[in-house]
Scaffold this motif. Structure first.
Motif, mmCIF file in Angstrom:
data_model
loop_
_atom_site.group_PDB
_atom_site.id
_atom_site.type_symbol
_atom_site.label_atom_id
_atom_site.label_comp_id
_atom_site.label_asym_id
_atom_site.label_seq_id
_atom_site.Cartn_x
_atom_site.Cartn_y
_atom_site.Cartn_z
ATOM 1 N N VAL A 716 40.682 16.317 54.839
ATOM 2 C CA VAL A 716 41.708 15.431 55.402
ATOM 3 C C VAL A 716 43.055 15.589 54.702
ATOM 4 O O VAL A 716 44.051 15.028 55.160
ATOM 5 N N LEU A 717 43.100 16.337 53.594
ATOM 6 C CA LEU A 717 44.371 16.521 52.904
ATOM 7 C C LEU A 717 44.320 17.793 52.069
ATOM 8 O O LEU A 717 43.362 18.034 51.331
ATOM 9 N N ILE A 718 45.369 18.597 52.216
ATOM 10 C CA ILE A 718 45.554 19.782 51.380
ATOM 11 C C ILE A 718 46.983 19.757 50.866
ATOM 12 O O ILE A 718 47.929 19.519 51.627
ATOM 13 N N SER A 719 47.163 20.010 49.587
ATOM 14 C CA SER A 719 48.507 20.031 49.007
ATOM 15 C C SER A 719 48.594 21.163 47.999
ATOM 16 O O SER A 719 47.680 21.352 47.180
ATOM 17 N N GLU A 720 49.680 21.925 48.093
ATOM 18 C CA GLU A 720 49.913 22.999 47.139
ATOM 19 C C GLU A 720 50.577 22.478 45.874
ATOM 20 O O GLU A 720 50.612 23.166 44.860
ATOM 21 N N ASN A 721 51.106 21.248 45.948
ATOM 22 C CA ASN A 721 51.767 20.686 44.760
ATOM 23 C C ASN A 721 51.706 19.163 44.832
ATOM 24 O O ASN A 721 52.641 18.506 45.252
ATOM 25 N N ALA A 722 50.572 18.631 44.392
ATOM 26 C CA ALA A 722 50.370 17.178 44.406
ATOM 27 C C ALA A 722 50.672 16.604 43.030
ATOM 28 O O ALA A 722 49.839 15.922 42.414
ATOM 29 N N GLY A 723 51.854 16.889 42.515
ATOM 30 C CA GLY A 723 52.263 16.347 41.230
ATOM 31 C C GLY A 723 51.369 16.821 40.105
ATOM 32 O O GLY A 723 51.131 18.023 39.937
ATOM 33 N N ALA A 724 50.849 15.868 39.330
ATOM 34 C CA ALA A 724 50.010 16.206 38.176
ATOM 35 C C ALA A 724 48.743 16.931 38.585
ATOM 36 O O ALA A 724 48.151 17.678 37.796
ATOM 37 N N PHE A 725 48.282 16.730 39.850
ATOM 38 C CA PHE A 725 47.030 17.334 40.285
ATOM 39 C C PHE A 725 47.207 18.781 40.732
ATOM 40 O O PHE A 725 46.234 19.499 40.927
ATOM 41 N N GLY A 726 48.439 19.205 40.941
ATOM 42 C CA GLY A 726 48.672 20.581 41.361
ATOM 43 C C GLY A 726 48.091 20.851 42.733
ATOM 44 O O GLY A 726 48.245 20.055 43.663
ATOM 45 N N ARG A 727 47.424 22.016 42.890
ATOM 46 C CA ARG A 727 46.758 22.312 44.161
ATOM 47 C C ARG A 727 45.593 21.326 44.319
ATOM 48 O O ARG A 727 44.745 21.214 43.435
ATOM 49 N N PHE A 728 45.561 20.704 45.504
ATOM 50 C CA PHE A 728 44.756 19.480 45.629
ATOM 51 C C PHE A 728 44.059 19.470 46.993
ATOM 52 O O PHE A 728 44.675 19.807 48.021
ATOM 53 N N VAL A 729 42.763 19.104 47.030
ATOM 54 C CA VAL A 729 41.999 19.002 48.270
ATOM 55 C C VAL A 729 41.303 17.644 48.309
ATOM 56 O O VAL A 729 40.734 17.198 47.305
ATOM 57 N N VAL A 730 41.355 16.999 49.492
ATOM 58 C CA VAL A 730 40.654 15.732 49.702
ATOM 59 C C VAL A 730 39.703 15.897 50.878
ATOM 60 O O VAL A 730 40.100 16.367 51.953
ATOM 61 N N ILE A 731 38.430 15.514 50.694
ATOM 62 C CA ILE A 731 37.413 15.616 51.745
ATOM 63 C C ILE A 731 36.884 14.211 52.051
ATOM 64 O O ILE A 731 36.481 13.477 51.132
ATOM 65 N N GLU A 732 36.877 13.821 53.314
ATOM 66 C CA GLU A 732 36.274 12.544 53.703
ATOM 67 C C GLU A 732 34.784 12.775 53.969
ATOM 68 O O GLU A 732 34.396 13.704 54.678
ATOM 69 N N VAL A 733 33.936 11.898 53.380
ATOM 70 C CA VAL A 733 32.481 12.030 53.529
ATOM 71 C C VAL A 733 31.898 10.716 54.041
ATOM 72 O O VAL A 733 32.566 9.674 54.037
ATOM 73 N N ASN A 734 30.642 10.760 54.430
ATOM 74 C CA ASN A 734 29.945 9.582 54.930
ATOM 75 C C ASN A 734 29.531 8.681 53.768
ATOM 76 O O ASN A 734 28.939 9.147 52.787
ATOM 77 N N LYS A 735 29.829 7.392 53.872
ATOM 78 C CA LYS A 735 29.522 6.451 52.786
ATOM 79 C C LYS A 735 28.026 6.398 52.496
ATOM 80 O O LYS A 735 27.601 6.350 51.333
ATOM 81 N N THR A 736 27.211 6.425 53.559
ATOM 82 C CA THR A 736 25.756 6.365 53.360
ATOM 83 C C THR A 736 25.257 7.573 52.585
ATOM 84 O O THR A 736 24.420 7.448 51.683
ATOM 85 N N ASP A 737 25.768 8.764 52.933
ATOM 86 C CA ASP A 737 25.369 9.977 52.206
ATOM 87 C C ASP A 737 25.747 9.869 50.731
ATOM 88 O O ASP A 737 24.988 10.282 49.848
ATOM 89 N N LEU A 738 26.925 9.317 50.464
ATOM 90 C CA LEU A 738 27.371 9.179 49.082
ATOM 91 C C LEU A 738 26.507 8.175 48.332
ATOM 92 O O LEU A 738 26.103 8.417 47.190
ATOM 93 N N ASP A 739 26.212 7.052 48.984
ATOM 94 C CA ASP A 739 25.393 6.022 48.329
ATOM 95 C C ASP A 739 24.022 6.569 47.955
ATOM 96 O O ASP A 739 23.474 6.232 46.895
#
Length: 847
Positions: A716-739
């Motif tokens: 859901v998010l890709i950034s080549e320069n996310a400040g302190a995080f630098g190259r950055f990836v965000v993945i949305e997952v299912n809450k039940t799977d995570l739990d």
């Protein structure tokens, strides 16, 4: 002012009664006895726990000399002391209770449904629930069987012969001894529908009827040792009792001469005749009688003697004789002495005499005034008997015999109301259930971390090794720090479920003809749990028969040479002060002494004494740590069972749902400057002395390490320069799977948090990856667990060449763009299966 001095045993044995005396030294003049006009003398027992010193309730005593009996619970405290005061004067006496050398049951209590003691004389009724506690010494984790009896014996004692048909529960209830030395079970009187009939079936000698109450008591017996303890009686109202009509005796009333023969009449048919125990000591008193040695070696001999102590070679009916027993270290022990008549070719069931006695001396004890009655002779008269009888003496060692209190129970007794607060009444009696798979019936501790087939194998292994399967799973939990990871390799190159080392692997290969290797590149780490469990059994085989207690089981893994010393609490296992041995070339000899010295600093988890100045690790410290994992294991039993043939495949798929963000993840041990600081890599207020927050988990990762999607989801998010995080990836997952992927991680570092403010307010969940050197996915792309999404690197605030701790910054949030600080974030360590960090490996990769 006077100096008060206490004398007594500084190392009392748990379960023994110890006397402590007070001496006062007034005005520099010694006094062996306190003055009669001295102020009141008061004694208190103080215990030290995590919160400091406090007075132990119920242990205040008065007088010049007093006694204390220390329980198993006293072993849990850091320290104990006896404090005595006399006016303004005060004396202290430090003590260290010791584990009893042999297990025993000291007391059996019967309580009401709220766990409260029953007032003296209180009568209960058959709708009551009773809670029974057995107070045990040296029996942690062992099973105790409880039996409820109705008492027909006269007086306070319990006659096992008279009451032999009065067992209320057909099968004993089993309780396990907990950390406080207590085993407990629940008797629900309404569930014993035959109790009243059983109680009314027999009468005490001289009684015409059972009366309006029945007296009950409970015996508690250690299943494996035959240590038997009985409770005092409790009175239960007899609902079938009809009082005798009141009538005046007539002067000419004549007693009937047609009474039924007495119960013990030789003409009455014998039912369920008793017989000698199989393993008790038996001694012949005539040539044809059989002899059997005491299996414990404590009862050496028993014989008939005359009044002068001379051995009788023969006797006749009517003689009054004595029974002399020669024993070994048996003072204060309880035995049952029986006389049996034996046929020439077999044991008969003719019990002629029985008496329970407490031995007064260690070596020689005598029972006097035993009359060889005519009834004994007649009782043993069976077909084929001649004019002589073959008698032998049986001596049964009871180890411990204790009586519980008496409680009355009646139909009109006052019903005990259930306390609304937390109480032991929440204990539920096990219901009869349909038998299923053995892995379900066993209710294995830590069972949720194994498949059905793995649980079955653990149970089978434990049967072959004669050990408790819960001890095995608890040891695996401790050795893998709750990860149950077969590929786990620690800095010393020990590998797998029980951390097998190079030498142990070589020994297994020698004994079993196998070819396994431990360590980073060994084949042991590449095995499945099923495969590695085979080698766990191979490792433990030499200690079969010694794995009786939880402490001994774990010592077989940690320090095998000490297996069997688990009950010796003060035995030193590791000692950094040992002087090592050297060979002729001046090289250290790596023997047991070297292992004990070297292992002290390598195992700080066992340092329980509060400081390491002494430099020793004792058995009690190791026992305490494994007991922690054993207790945790009970809360991690499997609750959902689907034991089909293909269960292993299904559970493997379930286990593979979560994939760690990096293979074999370790927390980063060093900060950007190269200083050792794993605390700063954790989640929470962990930096600058707790003043600065860290929003995620830093996972050690040299530049170019593949980074994986932990669960199925959508980018859901890709950034080549996310400040302190630098190259950055965000993945949305299912809450039940995570739990479902959450593990049992416990906060480890100072300032570490489980979650930040606001986390959980949203039903969404996101995985965030920072400091990447390369991104291999696109926005809105679907990803699967284990799929490579990029490579770790040095972007963001990790871009400087001088930085000496390359890592992946990993976060779990409930918002796509989480807030500042710890807001909307959860500690990733509850999901990432962190391995034991390899400090050498991380030091070599500082770049």
């Amino acid at each position: 002012m006077a100096k008060l001095i206490i004398t007594g045993n500084t190392k009392p044995i748990v379960g023994n009664t110890e006397m402590y005396l007070l001496s006062a030294f007034d005005n520099l003049m010694t006094s062996n006895a306190l003055l009669s006009l001295s102020p009141k003398i008061q004694w208190n027992l103080h215990v030290q726990d995590k919160k400091g010193w406090r007075i132990a309730k119920g242990n205040t005593k008065e007088g010049e000399h007093i006694t204390y009996k220390f329980t198993h619970k006293s072993l849990q405290y850091k320290s104990l002391k006896i404090v005595v005061t006399r006016g303004k004067d005060k004396g202290e006496f430090y003590i260290k209770p010791q584990e009893a050398e042999e297990p025993k049951i000291t007391r059996v209590d019967i309580l009401d449904i709220n766990g409260q003691r029953l007032p003296k004389g209180k009568r209960l009724h058959y709708t009551e629930t009773l809670i029974v506690k057995a107070h045990c010494v040296g029996m942690f984790g062992q099973k105790v069987s409880f039996t409820l009896w109705e008492d027909d014996a006269i007086g306070k004692g319990h006659d096992p012969v008279i009451n032999m048909m009065n067992r209320i529960n057909p099968m004993p209830l089993i309780g396990e001894v907990d950390h406080q030395g207590i085993a407990r079970v629940v008797f629900r009187l309404p569930s014993y529908t035959m109790a009243v009939q059983i109680a009314n079936a027999g009468l005490a000698k001289g009684d015409r009827s059972e009366g309006n109450t029945h007296e009950y008591y409970v015996t508690a017996e250690l299943v494996s040792k035959h240590i038997l303890v009985a409770s005092p009686n409790v009175n239960v109202v007899n609902p079938t009792h009809l009082p005798d009509p009141i009538k005046k005796p007539k002067p000419d009333e004549v007693k009937s001469t047609s009474a039924k023969p007495p119960v013990n009449s030789p003409h009455k048919e014998k039912i369920n005749k008793p017989k000698p125990k199989e393993e008790t000591a038996k001694f012949p008193q005539s040539p044809a009688a059989k002899k059997q040695a005491d299996p414990e070696g404590k009862i050496l001999s028993a014989e008939f003697t005359d009044g002068t102590g001379k051995t009788l070679e023969n006797a006749k009916t009517g003689d009054v004789v004595s029974i002399k027993m020669v024993t070994q270290n048996m003072k204060g022990k309880n035995v049952i002495v029986r006389i049996w008549e034996e046929d020439f070719s077999r044991y008969s069931n003719d019990l002629l005499y029985e008496k329970t006695v407490t031995l007064r001396y260690h070596t020689s004890n005598v029972i006097n005034n035993v009359k060889l009655t005519r009834l004994m002779y007649t009782k043993s008269n069976e077909w084929g008997e001649g004019s002589e009888r073959e008698y032998f003496i049986e001596v049964e060692h009871l180890n411990t015999s204790v009586t519980s209190q008496v409680i009355p129970v009646s139909a009109d007794g006052e019903h005990v109301e259930v306390d609304g607060n937390d109480s032991v009444a929440v204990i539920k009696e096990k219901r009869e259930e349909k038998k299923g798979c053995i892995c379900e019936e066993s209710k294995l501790y830590w069972g949720k971390y194994f498949t059905c087939l793995e649980r079955k194998k653990i149970i089978e292994i434990s049967k072959r090794l004669l050990c408790d399967p819960n001890h095995l799973t608890s040891a695996i939990a401790l050795e893998t720090m709750g990860t149950f990871n077969t590929a786990l390799v620690n800095p010393l190159e020990y590998t797998g479920l029980i951390q097998i080392g190079y030498d142990a692997a070589k020994d297994i290969n020698r004994r079993k003809g196998t070819n396994i290797t431990a360590g980073r590149n060994g084949n042991l780490k590449k095995m499945s749990k099923m495969e590695q469990l085979t080698y766990v059994e191979y490792y433990l085989e030499p200690y079969k028969g010694k794995l009786n207690t939880l402490a001994d089981f774990y010592l077989a893994i940690l320090m095998p040479v000490d297996c069997g010393k688990g009950s010796i609490r003060d035995h030193v296992v590791f000692d950094k002060n040992l002087k090592l041995d050297y060979n002729s070339r001046g090289e250290v000899i790596k023997n047991t002494k070297w292992v004990r010295k070297n292992a002290y600093s390598k195992n700080p988890v066992f340092h329980k004494e509060g400081n390491d100045e002494e430099g020793k690790t004792y058995v009690w410290e190791i026992a305490r740590e494994i007991e922690i994992w054993y207790k945790k294991g009970e809360a991690n039993k499997e609750s959902i069972f689907s034991c089909q043939k293909n269960i292993e495949v299904k559970e493997e798929k379930k286990a593979s749902k979560w994939h760690d963000p990096i293979d074999d993840p370790e927390i980063t041990l060093f900060n950007f400057n190269g200083d050792y600081n794993p605390t700063g890599s954790s989640f929470g207020l962990v930096r600058n002395g707790g003043k600065k927050k860290h929003q995620g988990l830093d996972i050690f990762a040299p530049k170019g390490t593949p980074v994986k999607a932990c669960l199925d989801g959508t980018v859901v998010l890709i950034s080549e320069n996310a400040g302190a995080f630098g190259r950055f990836v965000v993945i949305e997952v299912n809450k039940t799977d995570l739990d479902k992927s959450r593990n049992n991680y416990e906060l480890e570092y100072k300032g570490e948090k489980d979650k930040g403010p606001g986390f959980g307010d949203s039903e969404k969940r996101f995985l965030r990856y920072g400091h990447l050197s390369e991104i291999k996915v696109e926005d809105k792309q679907k990803v699967t667990a284990g799929m490579e999404i990029g490579k770790s690197g040095n972007s963001g605030n990790a871009s400087k060449q001088s930085i000496k701790a390359r890592h992946l910054h990993f976060e779990i949030t409930d918002a796509k763009t989480a807030g500042d600080g710890l807001n909307n974030r959860e500690n990733p360590a509850f999901y990432v299966r962190l391995k034991t960090p390899n400090r050498n490996r991380q030091e070599n990769n500082k770049k």
